[in-house]
Enzyme design. Structure first.
Site: not given
Ligand code: UD1
Length: 359
Positions: A202-203
């Site tokens: 996730l980013h």
């Protein structure tokens, strides 16, 4: 002939690894490498240079993190000086980061041809920083190298046809080339077993910079774990780490195996051992396909629509129930659609087309 190649963020190191290697090994041109410094932590930068044997950059701009304007401006000013000194015959830029946009803008104003690798990707919303970066870079590029026919069609729809070529995806080349080197990760160190865990990353700003979205995704991951009885392994991007801590979401990660960001070889090894993937990374959703793994993609849209349309990947909103539900859908059989992103010779194709066009 001299070509300058500009990189700055993780996915660009991966793409440069093979394009730079091909140019150097075939003596196609004098290849000079510039690192903007957009990613600077050892686990976000150095590890990729070491693992993928990328020679040390000729220039390091050391810009670090900042707001979009500050970062783009700092790269723009510094790369312009280098372009004026080096006077290359072309500037290679990759993908859609602030580094890509700044490099293309500096070069085009100096009448230096821009070569855009991974051109023609389009997705909603148009206001997403990466979407702005990639669409503007395509406008400025002389040579637009697309991973698939979809890229070419997207560009044609915008009236861009000159200099457009479908080369295939250099990330597919790298996956095939490095497959035998994927480190034998000791899965037990993470408390997971072969084929029996979910790999998550996730980013994206819209997922992690919003406390509600981030909370819902972490809750969704916990539901996936509960309902599938598979542990979730999450290498945590520094941006995501700051947000989890800042929003006091750490309790939501109690059931998730969080580890620091990892290099290419380890990530690919984990990917090849995972049951399936949950991600908002453009690169990882495609690499999952290369590894024969299905992916739940937490994005409003994706540039790799081929993978959604054939049912291989599933697009979901940052919503706990939607994520949990996609965990059931991911087990429904889907026929592998065969190669979609070239035949593993994209880097060669890119080098050839640059030679033929710019020499
Ligand atoms: C950038 C790209 C994104 C790409 C991603 C790959 C843009 C607009 N986005 O997103 O398209 O998918 O790289 O990872 O260019 N940070 C560190 N150490 C680092 C790098 C970043 O701590 O080495 C932290 C900083 O707090 C920084 C934040 O992460 O402010 C975000 O970094 P940034 O490069 O702005 O964007 P990414 O989310 O990495």
């Amino acid at each position: 002939m001299k070509i300058l190649s500009l990189v700055g963020a993780r996915p660009q190191f991966i793409k440069e690894a093979l394009v730079g290697k091909e140019a150097r090994e075939t003596g196609a041109w004098e290849h000079r490498l510039v690192h903007s410094g957009q990613h600077y932590d050892t686990c976000m930068s150095d590890i990729f240079f070491q693992e993928l044997h990328i020679p040390a950059p000729d220039y390091h701009l050391g810009v670090g993190s900042g707001t979009h304007g500050a970062m783009t401006a700092a790269i723009l000013e510094k790369i312009e000086k280098i372009l004026l000194d080096e006077r290359p015959d072309g500037l290679l830029v990759y993908g859609d980061t602030n580094t890509t946009l700044a490099g293309a803008l500096a070069a085009v104003k100096l009448c230096i041809p821009v070569i855009h690798i991974e051109a023609g990707i389009r997705m909603a919303p148009k206001t997403m920083p990466e979407e702005i970066n990639r669409a503007l870079t395509d406008r400025m590029a002389t040579l637009l190298c697309c991973c698939s026919d979809l890229g070419r069609a997207n560009l044609a729809a915008e009236g861009l046809q000159k200099g457009v070529i479908v080369t295939g995806d250099v990330m597919y080349d790298l996956f095939l080339r490095m497959r035998s080197h994927f480190s034998r990760v000791k899965l037990t160190q993470y408390g997971v077993n072969e084929g029996n865990f979910i790999l998550a990353t996730l980013h994206r700003d819209y997922n992690v910079d919003n406390p509600n979205a981030l909370g819902a995704i972490l809750q969704g991951l916990m539901r996936l774990k509960e309902e599938s009885s598979l542990p979730v392994l999450l290498p945590v991007h520094p941006r995501t780490r700051k947000r989890i801590d800042g929003y006091e979401h750490t309790t939501l990660t109690r059931e998730i195996v969080c580890i620091p960001p990892i290099g290419y070889l380890e990530l690919m090894a984990l990917l090849c051992s995972a049951a399936f993937v949950v991600t908002d990374s453009g690169g990882l959703q495609k690499e999952a396909f290369y590894a024969g793994k299905r992916a739940i993609v937490i994005m409003p849209d994706t540039g790799w629509r081929e993978l959604i349309e054939c049912g291989w990947n599933i697009l979901v909103a940052p919503d706990e129930n939607a994520i949990a539900l996609s965990g059931h859908r991911i087990h429904v059989d889907c026929k592998h659609p065969g190669p979609l992103y070239g035949d593993g010779h994209a880097a060669e194709n890119i080098v050839k087309v640059i030679l033929n066009t710019l020499k």
